[in-house]
Design a protein around this motif. Structure first.
Motif, PDB file in Angstrom:
ATOM      1  N   VAL A   5       0.697  -1.127   0.032  1.00  0.00           N
ATOM      2  CA  VAL A   5       0.210   0.043   0.090  1.00  0.00           C
ATOM      3  C   VAL A   5       0.939   1.232   0.143  1.00  0.00           C
ATOM      4  N   HIS A   6       0.334   2.299  -0.679  1.00  0.00           N
ATOM      5  CA  HIS A   6       1.009   3.607  -0.641  1.00  0.00           C
ATOM      6  C   HIS A   6      -0.007   4.595  -0.247  1.00  0.00           C
ATOM      7  N   PRO A   7       0.589   5.526   0.715  1.00  0.00           N
ATOM      8  CA  PRO A   7      -0.553   6.494   1.101  1.00  0.00           C
ATOM      9  C   PRO A   7      -1.275   7.438   0.158  1.00  0.00           C
ATOM     10  N   SER A   8      -0.786   7.252  -0.946  1.00  0.00           N
ATOM     11  CA  SER A   8      -1.443   7.981  -2.066  1.00  0.00           C
ATOM     12  C   SER A   8      -2.595   7.518  -2.621  1.00  0.00           C
ATOM     13  N   GLY A   9      -2.673   6.167  -2.041  1.00  0.00           N
ATOM     14  CA  GLY A   9      -4.085   5.442  -2.391  1.00  0.00           C
ATOM     15  C   GLY A   9      -4.110   4.187  -3.313  1.00  0.00           C
ATOM     16  N   LEU A  10      -2.517   3.937  -3.567  1.00  0.00           N
ATOM     17  CA  LEU A  10      -2.711   2.637  -4.443  1.00  0.00           C
ATOM     18  C   LEU A  10      -2.264   1.267  -3.496  1.00  0.00           C
ATOM     19  N   VAL A  11      -3.064   0.375  -3.823  1.00  0.00           N
ATOM     20  CA  VAL A  11      -2.980  -0.778  -3.116  1.00  0.00           C
ATOM     21  C   VAL A  11      -2.847  -1.996  -4.091  1.00  0.00           C
ATOM     22  N   GLN A  12      -2.077  -2.923  -3.912  1.00  0.00           N
ATOM     23  CA  GLN A  12      -1.942  -4.010  -4.687  1.00  0.00           C
ATOM     24  C   GLN A  12      -1.695  -5.275  -3.937  1.00  0.00           C
ATOM     25  N   VAL A  13      -2.184  -6.465  -4.524  1.00  0.00           N
ATOM     26  CA  VAL A  13      -2.149  -7.767  -3.989  1.00  0.00           C
ATOM     27  C   VAL A  13      -1.768  -8.743  -4.716  1.00  0.00           C
ATOM     28  N   TRP A  14      -0.927  -9.961  -4.543  1.00  0.00           N
ATOM     29  CA  TRP A  14      -0.500 -10.850  -5.380  1.00  0.00           C
ATOM     30  C   TRP A  14      -0.648 -12.292  -4.818  1.00  0.00           C
ATOM     31  N   GLU A  15      -0.975 -13.245  -5.516  1.00  0.00           N
ATOM     32  CA  GLU A  15      -1.045 -14.613  -4.711  1.00  0.00           C
ATOM     33  C   GLU A  15       0.450 -15.388  -4.984  1.00  0.00           C
ATOM     34  N   LEU A  16       0.501 -16.032  -3.840  1.00  0.00           N
ATOM     35  CA  LEU A  16       1.824 -16.905  -3.599  1.00  0.00           C
ATOM     36  C   LEU A  16       1.550 -18.235  -3.777  1.00  0.00           C
ATOM     37  N   PRO A  17       2.160 -19.190  -4.254  1.00  0.00           N
ATOM     38  CA  PRO A  17       3.649 -18.878  -4.589  1.00  0.00           C
ATOM     39  C   PRO A  17       3.817 -18.318  -6.184  1.00  0.00           C
ATOM     40  N   SER A  18       2.549 -18.322  -6.859  1.00  0.00           N
ATOM     41  CA  SER A  18       2.556 -18.066  -8.405  1.00  0.00           C
ATOM     42  C   SER A  18       3.095 -16.730  -8.686  1.00  0.00           C
ATOM     43  N   GLY A  19       2.829 -15.911  -7.954  1.00  0.00           N
ATOM     44  CA  GLY A  19       3.147 -14.163  -8.138  1.00  0.00           C
ATOM     45  C   GLY A  19       2.075 -13.732  -9.037  1.00  0.00           C
ATOM     46  N   ARG A  20       0.930 -14.165  -9.231  1.00  0.00           N
ATOM     47  CA  ARG A  20      -0.275 -13.614 -10.130  1.00  0.00           C
ATOM     48  C   ARG A  20      -0.849 -12.646  -9.310  1.00  0.00           C
ATOM     49  N   PRO A  21      -1.058 -11.453 -10.208  1.00  0.00           N
ATOM     50  CA  PRO A  21      -1.795 -10.137  -9.353  1.00  0.00           C
ATOM     51  C   PRO A  21      -3.112 -10.596  -9.053  1.00  0.00           C
ATOM     52  N   LEU A  22      -3.649 -10.166  -8.141  1.00  0.00           N
ATOM     53  CA  LEU A  22      -4.966 -10.485  -7.816  1.00  0.00           C
ATOM     54  C   LEU A  22      -5.880  -9.300  -7.833  1.00  0.00           C
ATOM     55  N   TRP A  23      -5.687  -8.168  -7.338  1.00  0.00           N
ATOM     56  CA  TRP A  23      -6.247  -7.043  -7.434  1.00  0.00           C
ATOM     57  C   TRP A  23      -5.398  -5.702  -7.134  1.00  0.00           C
ATOM     58  N   SER A  79     -14.010  -8.409  -3.093  1.00  0.00           N
ATOM     59  CA  SER A  79     -15.441  -8.705  -3.606  1.00  0.00           C
ATOM     60  C   SER A  79     -15.926  -7.459  -4.250  1.00  0.00           C
ATOM     61  N   ALA A  80     -17.199  -7.508  -4.808  1.00  0.00           N
ATOM     62  CA  ALA A  80     -17.826  -6.168  -5.469  1.00  0.00           C
ATOM     63  C   ALA A  80     -18.837  -5.771  -4.424  1.00  0.00           C
ATOM     64  N   ALA A  81     -18.422  -5.692  -3.123  1.00  0.00           N
ATOM     65  CA  ALA A  81     -19.554  -5.265  -2.184  1.00  0.00           C
ATOM     66  C   ALA A  81     -19.177  -3.631  -2.226  1.00  0.00           C
ATOM     67  N   PRO A  82     -20.489  -3.069  -1.837  1.00  0.00           N
ATOM     68  CA  PRO A  82     -20.278  -1.375  -1.822  1.00  0.00           C
ATOM     69  C   PRO A  82     -19.282  -1.004  -0.758  1.00  0.00           C
ATOM     70  N   ARG A  83     -18.687   0.324  -0.896  1.00  0.00           N
ATOM     71  CA  ARG A  83     -17.808   0.773   0.208  1.00  0.00           C
ATOM     72  C   ARG A  83     -18.820   1.123   1.447  1.00  0.00           C
ATOM     73  N   LEU A  84     -18.339   1.005   2.508  1.00  0.00           N
ATOM     74  CA  LEU A  84     -18.775   1.641   3.977  1.00  0.00           C
ATOM     75  C   LEU A  84     -18.194   2.745   4.241  1.00  0.00           C
ATOM     76  N   GLN A  85     -19.184   3.713   4.434  1.00  0.00           N
ATOM     77  CA  GLN A  85     -18.763   5.068   5.047  1.00  0.00           C
ATOM     78  C   GLN A  85     -18.898   5.239   6.440  1.00  0.00           C
ATOM     79  N   LEU A  86     -17.865   5.524   7.269  1.00  0.00           N
ATOM     80  CA  LEU A  86     -17.779   5.950   8.786  1.00  0.00           C
ATOM     81  C   LEU A  86     -17.879   7.249   8.819  1.00  0.00           C
ATOM     82  N   GLU A  87     -18.829   7.827   9.405  1.00  0.00           N
ATOM     83  CA  GLU A  87     -19.231   9.298   9.517  1.00  0.00           C
ATOM     84  C   GLU A  87     -19.236   9.547  11.056  1.00  0.00           C
TER      85      GLU A  87
END
Length: 1012
Positions: free
Chosen positions: A150-168, A204-212
């Protein structure tokens, strides 16, 4: 013509002969001088042209070899600096026909990572200037099957192990101050936009949850360990807690001002840490549970552990000059850890079990401490900005603002691994849940997954490694680690297959049979033990040598063994029967290094002795005849071996030269002149490379040696591994030539591996760039290696065999021996004809008491029963002493005693009058009396060379004499007759204890006791 016919008719020899070719040519030249001149000129031109072309080719080959050497050394320098891409570029420029082990090794060093993951190449959207720029963060999922950044600018990446395949991946706008946090199950991330907290699903495709609820910008976020609650600290120092599933508000309360760190503890408390204090709150009511604080004017930072029980504070002020680390609890100061060299180094973190913590700093100021006492565990020699502990708390990974990662072993207090491969400085690193892997992310978002364990490359043991032997298929290797353990390891996984030990017998030479089913070990007392590797059973002991074994070898068929010893003989044995077949070589000097020829028909042995000359001798195995002696220059000859093609023999001596002789004629062919003394070397199986251990000093441990790789054909050094005491004896190449083994006195055995050096061995098509094919090979290599290591850990079927001291070797006590000559048979730790303690120097010199009187003897008119020795230990940390007892208790007496006489001595010297041990008498009424053993009054060092004084006012020298091989060392040996008067002669003495004081480095030993 008439004369010749006459001779023919008379039967006499005819003198005429046919005209020779040379005469024909000469006559032709006289008849046609012009053509002859032209022919001579053409021939001369052809010869000159051929010689010129040959010289040009030779010069071109020399330039090509020099460019290859330069590229190899440049690549090694790039790797040392962490510039892996530049190193690969230099290696790819090397001509294919010159590549060999050193090229493959450097290629492997360029592919240390298990996986190199693709990262986002788009520019980061946030360009707000920060004093401390926003950094990437990385980590593993709880099941270890995914890795993400993750980067504080808002970039998040996830990979699968051990294949190294990008997930999202996720791109969002976020405030840098709040950061992005994973949910524990990695189903989503929590981030903040202004005063709004959002839970964003990524699986998943679930909607975002906003905490106010917050009215001001959110500065810090935290997620509970169970993932059920989310906490946010706003700029107005208000804390809000929500349910992470429904977004329902749970609590709201004011927190301490200036909170810089927020986290949940395992027991459901919420901790907020500020510059001058840290507070643990009740998450339901917001009440203060624990307050960690010191005087505000003295504190720059408070850094609590994960349970809010201990904390490290950084203090400044009149009471604390400079900036200082202090370990504290809520009850007060535990320990002042010292001054911080630079103010901006103020990071620390506790281990998962909270038993240790690290502090940041510049070189030699960062450190690891015991969290309970504040005692230092180790000082880190490198700069440390950030670090993380392994899950078991035994290893620490650190980064210091460069592209290199360091992993430290806290048990041995040494660097375990150095990981290079990032092009940019490393921002973050994290261990996998099982501790096997490490993930790191660099400044450009590059992600790499590493093996976080030494695996088969480095084998740490207690004690000094000594000697290496491979099986013919290279799948196992054996080595000794002094004082008395032997280990056989699997080369694929690094798993120890079997660990063997004969108590108090130092293994100085060993050999695995070609099939790996049998192991021969030679010890300091001249015996060879034959072990079954599969069961650990001791099958046979070969006895005949009278001194330290220097070499043990198997014949090619495994039925015979060749052994050499410092007694000046090389012997051949039948292993099955244990019978000595013949003495192959004899010398007035000792044979040091012995090696067989590839066809097992010859052996070469180096001789070392008192005379200042060096010699290597070649002997025939079948007849025991010496073929020739090879002079190795002034000084000792250290090592000799045959080249794999069986055409030459090489030997290294004290004059810093490695000489090569023709095996057929015995003539010297050429020499290599080295930077120092070569004490051992090994040839690669194809004979193209030699690995040399080079040191400036004559003796071991005189400087940091180097391991050097040489081109045998060109006689040039190609690569050198410098400046590490890990590198010591070059034990040899594996049979496939891919692994090189070294050992040294820092307790490490290291396997230096090489990737293939021929392009055909790399997978992929010929159309693919070699760089891509290297990566494919590396991926396959790491998959297989990690699988083998995991399988080995799961198996954990190491056979361990410990054989005690063989009391059967003690001479039988004479039945007529009076009872006042105490029987110490059950308590002896050794026999008189072996060194009483484990010491490679004493064993090598043959220093023991076999020349002393044995059996029933008299000293100063007092009879003694001398048949063995009880050796105690002392206060040294030397592993050679670990298995000797500090005390021997309950030596039976059961009689009244007026005077106690003892034959004893000391291993080691201390100041005069210092107590090194005692004889403790136990009376029948329960009382006790100590009879102290004082150095210089009752005993002295048993070597006269180590203590030349002879006076002992409370004892007399019982015996003094030479040891077995006085030509090797001039010292004489001695033992003392000491006496004590019993202050209570009317009481019955039930037993006595023989005790070492354990406050000095002198160890007492006891041979016999007589009472009257």
């Amino acid at each position: 013509m008439a004369d010749e016919l006459g001779c023919f008719l008379r039967g006499e020899p005819i003198l005429a002969r046919p005209v020779s070719t040379a005469t024909h040519i000469w006559r032709w030249c006289r008849r046609k001088p012009a053509l002859a001149t032209l022919a001579v000129a053409v021939t001369a031109l052809a010869v000159i042209s051929t010689m010129t072309v040959a010289r040009m080719k030779l010069a071109q080959a020399g330039r090509e070899q020099e460019r290859y050497r330069a590229n190899i050394q440049l690549a090694a320098a790039h790797i040392e600096n962490g510039d892996v891409d530049e190193a690969l570029e230099s290696l790819l420029q090397c001509p294919p026909h010159l590549r060999h082990w050193e090229w493959g090794h450097l290629v492997g060093e360029c592919h240390r990572e298990v996986l190199a993951l693709d990262h986002a190449h788009d520019s980061l959207t946030n360009s707000v200037y920060q004093i401390k720029p926003p950094e990437w963060k990385c980590g593993f999922s709880a099941d270890g099957r995914r890795v993400g950044t993750v980067h504080p600018s808002g970039l998040v990446q996830v990979w699968e192990l051990p294949s190294g395949r990008p997930l999202w991946s996720l791109r969002a706008t976020n405030e840098i101050a709040a950061g992005i946090h994973w949910l524990p199950d990695w189903s989503g991330v929590v981030l903040a936009r202004g005063n709004l907290v959002e839970l964003v699903p990524v699986a998943s495709a679930a909607p975002r949850l906003q905490l106010e609820g917050h009215l001001h910008a959110v500065r810090r976020l935290a997620v509970s360990p169970d993932g059920q609650r989310i906490a946010a600290l706003a700029a107005d120092d208000t804390l809000r807690i929500w349910n992470a599933t429904r977004g329902q508000p749970l609590a709201q309360f004011p927190a301490i001002p200036g909170g810089q760190q927020v986290f949940f503890t395992v027991d459901d408390r919420l901790v907020v840490a500020a510059a001058d204090q840290a507070v643990a709150y009740d998450t339901d009511r917001g009440s203060v549970l624990v307050r960690m604080a010191v005087a505000a004017q003295d504190t720059l930072a408070v850094l609590p552990d994960s349970a809010a029980e201990r904390f490290v504070s950084i203090a400044v002020g009149s009471r604390f000059p400079g900036h200082r680390y202090r370990l504290m609890t809520t009850n007060g100061l535990i320990r002042d850890l010292g001054e911080i060299p630079q103010r901006h180094y103020k990071e620390t973190a506790f281990s998962p079990d909270r038993r240790a913590f690290w502090t940041s700093g510049i070189e030699a100021t960062a450190a690891v401490y015991d969290a309970r006492t504040g005692q230092g565990i180790m000082t880190l020699p490198t700069r440390v900005i950030h670090g993380c502990f392994s899950p078991d708390g035994q290893r620490l990974a650190t980064r210091g603002g460069t592209s290199t990662i360091h992993i430290w072993d806290l048990a041995t207090r040494r660097e375990l691994l150095k990981l290079r491969g990032h092009r940019e400085p490393v921002h973050d690193l994290a261990f996998s849940p099982d501790g096997r892997l490490l993930v790191s992310v660099s400044a450009n978002g590059g992600v790499k997954v590493w093996s976080a364990q030494p695996g088969r490359e480095i084998s740490d043991q207690v004690g000094l490694p000594w000697g290496i032997s491979f099986t013919s298929d290279g799948r196992r290797f054996a080595y000794a680690h002094l004082p008395d353990w032997i280990t056989v390891r699997d080369t694929q996984s690094g798993r120890p297959v079997v660990r063997l030990r004969r108590l108090h017998r130092m293994c100085l030479a060993l050999a695995l049979r070609a099939d790996g089913r049998q192991l021969a070990t030679g010890d300091g007392f001249g015996e060879t033990a034959i072990w079954d590797v599969e069961t650990g059973r001791l099958e046979q002991v070969l006895r005949g040598h009278g001194h330290t074994k220097s070499r043990v070898l198997y014949s090619e068929d495994g039925t015979r063994s060749i052994t050499s010893s410092a007694d000046g003989t090389v012997r051949e044995w039948n292993i099955e029967s244990g019978q000595q077949l013949r003495v192959l070589a004899q010398s007035t000097n000792m044979f040091w290094a012995v090696n067989p020829s590839p066809d097992d028909r010859l052996i070469v042995a180096t001789e070392c002795g008192a005379a200042k000359y060096g010699a290597a001798s070649v002997w025939r195995v079948d007849s025991g005849q010496c073929e020739y002696h090879l002079w190795t220059g002034p000084g000792w000859a250290y090592y000799a071996a045959f080249t794999p093609d069986n055409r030459r023999v090489a030997a290294a001596g004290e004059d810093r030269a490695l000489r090569f002789w023709d095996l057929q004629s015995g003539r010297l062919q050429y020499s290599w002149f080295l930077r120092g003394i070569c004490s051992t070397f090994a040839f690669s199986p194809d004979g193209r490379r030699a690995a040399l251990r080079i040191s400036q000093g004559v003796c071991y441990a005189t400087d940091a040696p180097t391991m050097e790789i040489w081109d045998v054909e060109a006689g040039r050094q190609l690569l050198a591994f410098r400046g590490s005491m890990e590198i010591g004896n070059v034990a040899g190449f594996s049979p496939d030539g891919r692994r090189l083994v070294t050992d040294w006195w820092d307790s490490k055995v290291r396997l230096w591996e090489a990737f293939p050096w021929t392009e055909a061995e790399y997978p992929g098509s010929d159309n693919q760039p070699l760089r891509e094919r290297m990566r494919l090979y590396a991926d396959q290599y790491w998959r297989e290696r990690l699988a083998a290591e995991r399988e080995a850990d799961d198996t954990n079927a190491t056979i361990t065999v410990e054989l005690p001291f063989e009391r059967s070797k003690l001479p039988v006590r004479d039945p007529a021996t009076p009872p006042n000559l105490l029987d110490l048979t059950a308590h002896y730790t050794g026999v008189l004809n072996e060194c009483s303690y484990l010491d490679p120097l004493a064993d090598y010199m043959g220093i023991d008491l076999r020349n002393a009187p044995q059996g029933l003897v008299h000293f100063q008119n007092v009879p003694f029963d001398m048949r063995g020795v009880i050796q105690l230990t002392h206060a040294s940390r030397d592993p050679s002493w670990w298995d000797y007892p500090p005390t021997v208790e309950q030596i039976k007496l059961r009689q009244r005693v007026r005077t106690l006489h003892a034959i004893m001595g000391s291993v080691g010297r201390v100041r005069e009058g210092k107590a090194i041990g005692a004889l403790v008498l136990h009376y029948a009424d329960g009382t006790r009396q100590e009879c102290e053993i004082l150095y210089g009054r009752h005993v002295r060092h048993w070597w006269t060379h180590a203590d030349t004084r002879t006076d002992t006012d409370l004892a007399q020298v019982a015996w003094e004499g030479p040891h077995t091989f006085p030509k090797i060392h001039p010292t004489r040996l001695r033992i003392f007759h000491s006496s004590w008067e019993n202050p209570h002669p009317d009481k019955t003495v039930v037993s006595f204890d023989f005790v070492s004081r354990m406050t000095t480095t002198a160890a007492p030993f006891l041979i016999a006791v007589t009472v009257e």
